[in-house]
Design a protein around this motif. Structure first.
Motif, PDB file in Angstrom:
ATOM      1  N   HIS A 147       0.833  -1.206   0.000  1.00 50.76           N
ATOM      2  CA  HIS A 147       0.000   0.000   0.000  1.00 50.76           C
ATOM      3  C   HIS A 147       0.864   1.252   0.000  1.00 50.76           C
ATOM      4  O   HIS A 147       2.054   1.190   0.251  1.00 50.76           O
ATOM      5  N   MET A 207      -3.159   3.495   5.601  1.00 50.08           N
ATOM      6  CA  MET A 207      -2.820   3.620   4.188  1.00 50.08           C
ATOM      7  C   MET A 207      -3.810   4.585   3.531  1.00 50.08           C
ATOM      8  O   MET A 207      -4.877   4.855   4.078  1.00 50.08           O
ATOM      9  N   CYS A 252      -5.764   4.056   1.194  1.00 51.14           N
ATOM     10  CA  CYS A 252      -7.030   3.390   0.871  1.00 51.14           C
ATOM     11  C   CYS A 252      -7.859   3.165   2.134  1.00 51.14           C
ATOM     12  O   CYS A 252      -9.000   2.726   2.049  1.00 51.14           O
ATOM     13  N   CYS A 308      -1.823  -2.702  -3.975  1.00 47.02           N
ATOM     14  CA  CYS A 308      -3.216  -2.450  -3.612  1.00 47.02           C
ATOM     15  C   CYS A 308      -3.849  -1.566  -4.686  1.00 47.02           C
ATOM     16  O   CYS A 308      -3.370  -0.463  -4.954  1.00 47.02           O
ATOM     17  N   CYS A 364      -5.163   1.917  -3.379  1.00 45.07           N
ATOM     18  CA  CYS A 364      -4.084   2.883  -3.136  1.00 45.07           C
ATOM     19  C   CYS A 364      -3.555   3.421  -4.456  1.00 45.07           C
ATOM     20  O   CYS A 364      -3.310   4.610  -4.609  1.00 45.07           O
TER      21      CYS A 364
HETATM   22 ZN   LIG Z   1      -4.185   0.163  -0.032  1.00 45.93          ZN
END
Ligand SMILES: [Zn+2]
Length: 85
Positions: free
Chosen positions: A21, A37, A39, A62, A65
């Motif tokens: 991430h 993170m 996200c 990810c 992200c």
């Molecule tokens: Zn992420």
């Protein structure tokens, strides 16, 4: 006497469950510190040698992200996943 080891927070890419991430860290987290993170995923910081990352499994990026980061940076979305390490 200390021996400082400098780490650029921009290159910290935490791996959670085999996915790496992006974060918005501006300083080095303390071991065990919860980091979030971009996200929204979060976890306790754990420092390992980069060899360990490869040894366990090859992490995937990810997607959330990546999408958020690219939107913020004005980078066009990636075409497929071919050629990614
Ligand atoms: Zn992420």
């Amino acid at each position: 006497m200390t021996a400082a080891i400098y780490i650029d927070p921009l290159i910290i890419q935490p791996v959670i469950d085999g996915e790496w991430h992006r974060t918005r860290l501006t300083e080095i987290p303390a071991p065990g510190q919860i980091i979030t993170m971009i996200c929204g995923a979060s976890g306790a910081a754990l420092f390992e040698l980069s060899d360990e990352r490869r040894r366990h499994q090859i992490p995937r990026q990810c997607e959330r992200c990546d999408t958020i980061y690219r939107r913020e940076q004005g980078i066009p979305p990636r075409q497929g996943r071919i050629g990614r390490p």
